[in-house]
Design a protein around this motif. Structure first.
Motif, PDB file in Angstrom:
ATOM      1  N   GLN A   1       7.428  32.748 -62.571  1.00 59.25           N
ATOM      2  CA  GLN A   1       6.276  32.922 -63.445  1.00 59.25           C
ATOM      3  C   GLN A   1       5.748  34.343 -63.217  1.00 59.25           C
ATOM      4  O   GLN A   1       6.491  35.299 -63.343  1.00 59.25           O
ATOM      5  N   GLN A   2       4.513  34.513 -62.823  1.00 59.87           N
ATOM      6  CA  GLN A   2       3.991  35.840 -62.509  1.00 59.87           C
ATOM      7  C   GLN A   2       3.715  36.004 -61.010  1.00 59.87           C
ATOM      8  O   GLN A   2       3.113  36.984 -60.592  1.00 59.87           O
ATOM      9  N   TYR A   3       4.187  35.046 -60.224  1.00 62.69           N
ATOM     10  CA  TYR A   3       3.946  35.098 -58.787  1.00 62.69           C
ATOM     11  C   TYR A   3       4.858  36.138 -58.135  1.00 62.69           C
ATOM     12  O   TYR A   3       6.066  36.157 -58.379  1.00 62.69           O
ATOM     13  N   ALA A   4       4.277  36.970 -57.285  1.00 63.20           N
ATOM     14  CA  ALA A   4       5.035  38.008 -56.591  1.00 63.20           C
ATOM     15  C   ALA A   4       5.817  37.380 -55.441  1.00 63.20           C
ATOM     16  O   ALA A   4       5.226  36.910 -54.466  1.00 63.20           O
ATOM     17  N   ILE A   5       7.148  37.374 -55.554  1.00 64.05           N
ATOM     18  CA  ILE A   5       8.025  36.786 -54.533  1.00 64.05           C
ATOM     19  C   ILE A   5       9.227  37.718 -54.376  1.00 64.05           C
ATOM     20  O   ILE A   5      10.163  37.677 -55.183  1.00 64.05           O
ATOM     21  N   PRO A   6       9.246  38.560 -53.377  1.00 60.47           N
ATOM     22  CA  PRO A   6      10.347  39.521 -53.245  1.00 60.47           C
ATOM     23  C   PRO A   6      11.716  38.868 -53.085  1.00 60.47           C
ATOM     24  O   PRO A   6      12.709  39.392 -53.586  1.00 60.47           O
ATOM     25  N   ASP A   7      11.775  37.753 -52.376  1.00 62.01           N
ATOM     26  CA  ASP A   7      13.068  37.101 -52.113  1.00 62.01           C
ATOM     27  C   ASP A   7      13.065  35.726 -52.759  1.00 62.01           C
ATOM     28  O   ASP A   7      12.339  34.812 -52.308  1.00 62.01           O
ATOM     29  N   LEU A   8      13.857  35.578 -53.810  1.00 61.03           N
ATOM     30  CA  LEU A   8      13.896  34.286 -54.495  1.00 61.03           C
ATOM     31  C   LEU A   8      15.299  34.003 -55.017  1.00 61.03           C
ATOM     32  O   LEU A   8      16.086  34.916 -55.303  1.00 61.03           O
ATOM     33  N   LEU A   9      15.579  32.726 -55.157  1.00 61.80           N
ATOM     34  CA  LEU A   9      16.852  32.270 -55.713  1.00 61.80           C
ATOM     35  C   LEU A   9      16.592  31.010 -56.518  1.00 61.80           C
ATOM     36  O   LEU A   9      16.042  30.034 -55.990  1.00 61.80           O
ATOM     37  N   VAL A  10      16.949  31.047 -57.798  1.00 61.97           N
ATOM     38  CA  VAL A  10      16.833  29.882 -58.666  1.00 61.97           C
ATOM     39  C   VAL A  10      18.235  29.502 -59.114  1.00 61.97           C
ATOM     40  O   VAL A  10      18.967  30.324 -59.669  1.00 61.97           O
ATOM     41  N   GLU A  11      18.603  28.236 -58.866  1.00 63.68           N
ATOM     42  CA  GLU A  11      19.941  27.742 -59.185  1.00 63.68           C
ATOM     43  C   GLU A  11      19.871  26.681 -60.276  1.00 63.68           C
ATOM     44  O   GLU A  11      18.839  26.028 -60.470  1.00 63.68           O
ATOM     45  N   PHE A  12      20.994  26.513 -60.968  1.00 59.86           N
ATOM     46  CA  PHE A  12      21.117  25.441 -61.952  1.00 59.86           C
ATOM     47  C   PHE A  12      22.374  24.642 -61.651  1.00 59.86           C
ATOM     48  O   PHE A  12      23.481  25.192 -61.610  1.00 59.86           O
ATOM     49  N   ALA A  13      22.205  23.342 -61.400  1.00 58.42           N
ATOM     50  CA  ALA A  13      23.323  22.434 -61.144  1.00 58.42           C
ATOM     51  C   ALA A  13      23.504  21.551 -62.376  1.00 58.42           C
ATOM     52  O   ALA A  13      22.681  20.665 -62.647  1.00 58.42           O
ATOM     53  N   PHE A  14      24.559  21.805 -63.120  1.00 58.41           N
ATOM     54  CA  PHE A  14      24.794  21.088 -64.370  1.00 58.41           C
ATOM     55  C   PHE A  14      25.240  19.659 -64.096  1.00 58.41           C
ATOM     56  O   PHE A  14      26.171  19.415 -63.332  1.00 58.41           O
ATOM     57  N   GLN A  15      24.548  18.692 -64.728  1.00 62.53           N
ATOM     58  CA  GLN A  15      24.919  17.287 -64.618  1.00 62.53           C
ATOM     59  C   GLN A  15      24.874  16.683 -66.016  1.00 62.53           C
ATOM     60  O   GLN A  15      23.803  16.409 -66.548  1.00 62.53           O
ATOM     61  N   PRO A  16      26.027  16.519 -66.672  1.00 66.24           N
ATOM     62  CA  PRO A  16      26.036  16.081 -68.071  1.00 66.24           C
ATOM     63  C   PRO A  16      25.529  14.652 -68.250  1.00 66.24           C
ATOM     64  O   PRO A  16      25.486  13.861 -67.297  1.00 66.24           O
ATOM     65  N   THR A  17      25.155  14.338 -69.473  1.00 70.81           N
ATOM     66  CA  THR A  17      24.721  12.996 -69.835  1.00 70.81           C
ATOM     67  C   THR A  17      25.181  12.692 -71.251  1.00 70.81           C
ATOM     68  O   THR A  17      25.371  13.609 -72.064  1.00 70.81           O
ATOM     69  N   HIS A  18      25.342  11.399 -71.551  1.00 70.89           N
ATOM     70  CA  HIS A  18      25.710  11.024 -72.925  1.00 70.89           C
ATOM     71  C   HIS A  18      24.483  10.895 -73.821  1.00 70.89           C
ATOM     72  O   HIS A  18      24.606  10.792 -75.048  1.00 70.89           O
ATOM     73  N   VAL A  19      23.297  10.908 -73.235  1.00 77.60           N
ATOM     74  CA  VAL A  19      22.067  10.776 -74.016  1.00 77.60           C
ATOM     75  C   VAL A  19      21.865  12.041 -74.850  1.00 77.60           C
ATOM     76  O   VAL A  19      22.008  13.162 -74.357  1.00 77.60           O
ATOM     77  N   ARG A  20      21.513  11.852 -76.125  1.00 76.59           N
ATOM     78  CA  ARG A  20      21.320  13.004 -77.005  1.00 76.59           C
ATOM     79  C   ARG A  20      20.101  13.811 -76.560  1.00 76.59           C
ATOM     80  O   ARG A  20      19.046  13.258 -76.252  1.00 76.59           O
ATOM     81  N   LEU A  21      20.263  15.114 -76.553  1.00 72.41           N
ATOM     82  CA  LEU A  21      19.200  16.014 -76.115  1.00 72.41           C
ATOM     83  C   LEU A  21      18.793  16.945 -77.242  1.00 72.41           C
ATOM     84  O   LEU A  21      19.584  17.233 -78.142  1.00 72.41           O
TER      85      LEU A  21
END
Length: 721
Positions: free
Chosen positions: A496-516
């Motif tokens: 967001q706007q928070y000052a964080i010098p060291d950060l890591l954001v990951e995305f772990a894909f997990q599929p679903t049959h439900v319509r999105l």
């Protein structure tokens, strides 16, 4: 102001009538389009301004009015820049224009809280160009320098003689459209609260929604769709109900069956009476618990995509786990599938006649609606006409074209228009849902209140994969990242706007049959809950005041500080409050705007009750403060409903819920007073329609913690409280 009834009946042929004698200037930022003073094409029928010989002004808007007040805002911008008479300005929605479907662009869509911020500058340029052409015509007639003339209220004056716009149209048409017209710097209407132009038609019944469409000879259709996504129609046994009077036919589609009848009720009764068999699928045994377990397992997977990374967060957090090095906090969060629950269920009216196909529907996407109609009917795209009605609730659901395909298929079986209307049960069980997502957040907090390392893993399916079949980008879905970084998702050193010098954001894909599908504020709706709930946990972990803890981390963002300080003051954060009342605070950046919210909560008979929500929004410049306030009110109400009640679940592969008795939404008694305060920073204009939603769930949950000492880490609140 024009009503949507005008737009529904307006075809290209009727639009051309009356252009002779009108001044038309295209509103364009698209390649290949240009303004035409004589107005025979007006940018090939993209959005354009039309000044008629009677002095009236019409804007053919680039996008739809979905109830967000954008047509009013565009009219205000036009009126100010052109110098028009407000009472003589009308706005209508767009017509389908294949020429505007430029590769790499979205086509003709209304989404992402973009209408004002995307089209304000092009509209100002076009209006200024029209103004200069009219001024030039007036200068010729008066023998004056056009730059010295006064233009306001639809008149042009040299101080002695006044000429109306209408009297100058014919002369102005002769001039070329200026490339770089001068813009006005003193608005008179923009920035004031103006009643929305679409409200009168909605109040007096003149507004035409999808279910209001009536055509000569029109008949009705009802539908039963496969309960599990991916199932196909196997057989349909004609019952006695299907032979009743008024039933005109049965239409079999790959995934559904429809009955056409003289009335909707006859069609519904007949389709309900059919003995329908759908195929089995590999998803038939799946339940919500299975989907949740797979998503939770993805939180522990050894590898994941890394769409946002700065510094070395894992190393910093590992170091912080040592003695005397600070506090390390980890928390997991969950949000469920959500339905759009629009007031108007899915509906579409279609007529297929030889070489043409016409469609009437509430839509957010002219382009793909036309493509869907063309694909099913076999009619060339240039012979497809889409007539957009008012939308009885969009929120992203009206992006989809499933109902268009079904209505066109039904219309092809009878030689007359067919209106397909889904029941509420079909609407709830066959939505395109906000995905169920999980997140694990870990951070190290120093004694000074700084974040010395921030890890976030988001696990769940991909909206882009479901909606347009778009593959993941380096293993990640950018929609799932909305509301995590800045709007671009690429700003290093900030969540967001928070000052964080060291950060890591990951995305772990997990599929679903439900319509999105897209849901109001899309990824920000879940990420706001994840991040702001966690920020509150971090504040309490080090004994800090949640407002001041955020304030310290937002020290590099004056705009964020301004809305945070404003909401703290207006909510009485530091003031004594009634016994049993507790406050929670949250911040969000969404669609280019910054919002802070405070919720006031009590616990009554073991259940939370929200008494008040206070919000502060900085959307850069508030074109129509009344509309900004209304949109924030609506977004908070929708977000509060989802936070308290809403949840789509799965059983035997199918959606369990079917109507409002088992998919609860907020009632009037659940909706507290909401105070909205606008902070006008003059920053680049931001969106409004979605901006107020992401912060309300965490604000309420943080207030619940203040009241009970218990964290709510899974929504909806009333299922877990």
């Amino acid at each position: 102001m024009a009503t949507m009834r005008d737009a529904v009946s307006m075809s290209r042929r009727s639009l051309l009538l009356g252009l002779s004698g009108s001044l038309l200037v295209a509103v364009t930022g698209l390649p290949g389009a240009r303004g035409e003073g004589s107005g025979e094409t007006a940018g090939d029928f993209g959005p354009f301004i039309r000044v008629d010989g009677d002095g009236s002004v019409r804007l053919v808007a680039p996008c739809f009015e979905l109830g967000q007040g954008s047509h009013t805002g565009l009219a205000m911008i036009l009126c100010d820049e052109l110098g028009a008479d407000w009472d003589r300005v009308t706005v209508v929605g767009p017509e389908l224009n294949p020429a505007l479907n430029v590769p790499g662009r979205d086509g003709q869509t209304t989404s992402g809280s973009q209408m004002i911020r995307r089209w304000r500058d092009p509209l100002r340029q076009a209006a200024a160009a029209a103004r200069e052409m009219l001024a030039r015509a007036a200068g010729e007639r008066l023998g004056r320098d056009p730059d010295g003339l006064v233009i306001e209220g639809g008149w042009i004056s040299d101080g002695t003689v006044r000429l109306g716009f209408g009297a100058l149209v014919e002369a102005a048409r002769r001039f070329p459209v200026p490339d770089n017209p001068g813009l006005r710097d003193r608005p008179t209407i923009v920035g004031t609260s103006v009643p929305r132009v679409d409200i009168p038609a909605k109040v007096n019944g003149m507004a035409v929604y999808g279910t209001d469409v009536r055509l000569p000879g029109m008949v009705h259709a009802a539908i039963r769709q496969a309960p599990v996504q991916g199932a196909r129609l196997v057989s349909v046994a004609r019952s006695a109900g299907a032979e009743e009077a008024g039933v005109l036919g049965i239409v079999e589609a790959p995934e559904a069956v429809m009955v056409i009848a003289t009335t909707f009720w006859r069609a519904k009764t007949a389709v309900d009476a059919l003995d329908v068999v759908f195929s089995e699928t590999e998803h038939d045994g799946i339940a919500t618990a299975d989907i949740d377990a797979a998503r939770h397992a993805a939180l522990d997977a050894p590898e994941a995509a890394r769409p946002i990374e700065a510094g070395d967060a894992p190393a910093r957090i590992a170091a912080a786990r040592g003695p005397g090095s600070g506090v390390v906090v980890t928390a997991d969060y969950d949000v469920p599938f959500l339905h759009h629950a629009t007031m108007e269920p899915m509906t579409c009216t279609a007529r297929v006649d030889g070489e043409t196909c016409e469609v009437w529907l509430p839509t957010q996407d002219l382009t793909n609606s036309a493509k869907a109609a063309s694909k099913v009917s076999g009619v060339p795209l240039e012979n497809v006409a889409i007539h957009a009605t008012y939308v009885g609730g969009g929120f992203g659901r009206k992006f989809e074209t499933d109902c268009v395909e079904q209505a066109v298929r039904a219309a092809m079986t009878v030689d007359r228009p067919v209106q397909l209307t889904w029941t509420r049960e079909e609407d709830v069980r066959h939505g395109f849902y906000r995905p169920a997502m999980s997140a694990r957040l870990t951070a190290a907090v120093t004694a000074e209140g700084d974040l010395d390392g921030f890890l976030m893993r988001i696990a769940g399916p991909s909206v882009l994969e479901h909606t347009i079949g778009k593959p993941l980008i380096n293993g990640s879905d950018p929609i799932a990242m909305l509301g995590v970084g800045t709007e671009s998702g690429k700003a290093p050193g900030k969540v967001q706007q928070y000052a964080i010098p060291d950060l890591l954001v990951e995305f772990a894909f997990q599929p679903t049959h439900v319509r999105l599908g897209y849901w109001r504020s899309v990824g920000a709706s879940e990420n706001g809950f994840f991040i702001e709930s966690f920020m509150d946990e971090l504040a309490h972990a080090v004994g800090a005041d949640p407002y001041r803890f955020r304030r310290h981390l937002l020290r590099e963002s004056p705009r964020a500080l301004a809305v945070l300080d404003k909401v703290a003051v207006e909510s009485g954060w530091d003031s004594p409050r009634r016994e049993g009342r507790f406050l929670g605070i949250a911040f969000s950046e969404c669609v280019g705007s910054m919002v802070a919210e405070v919720a006031e909560v009590s616990i009554e008979e073991g259940r939370p009750r929200v008494h008040r929500v206070v919000a502060a929004i900085d959307c850069g410049t508030a074109i129509n403060p009344n509309a900004v306030e209304a949109q924030v009110l609506g977004a908070i109400t929708m977000g509060l409903s989802a936070a308290l009640h809403e949840r789509i679940t799965v059983g035997d592969g199918a959606i369990v819920q079917g109507n409002f008795h088992d998919y609860a939404v907020a009632r009037m008694a659940d909706t507290p007073p909401i105070d909205v305060h606008i902070v006008d920073s003059g920053a680049p204009i931001g969106g409004v329609g979605e901006a107020g939603l992401p912060a309300v769930a965490p604000a309420v949950c943080n207030a619940i913690f203040a009241a009970t000492g218990r964290r709510v880490r899974s929504l909806p609140i009333l299922e877990t409280s």
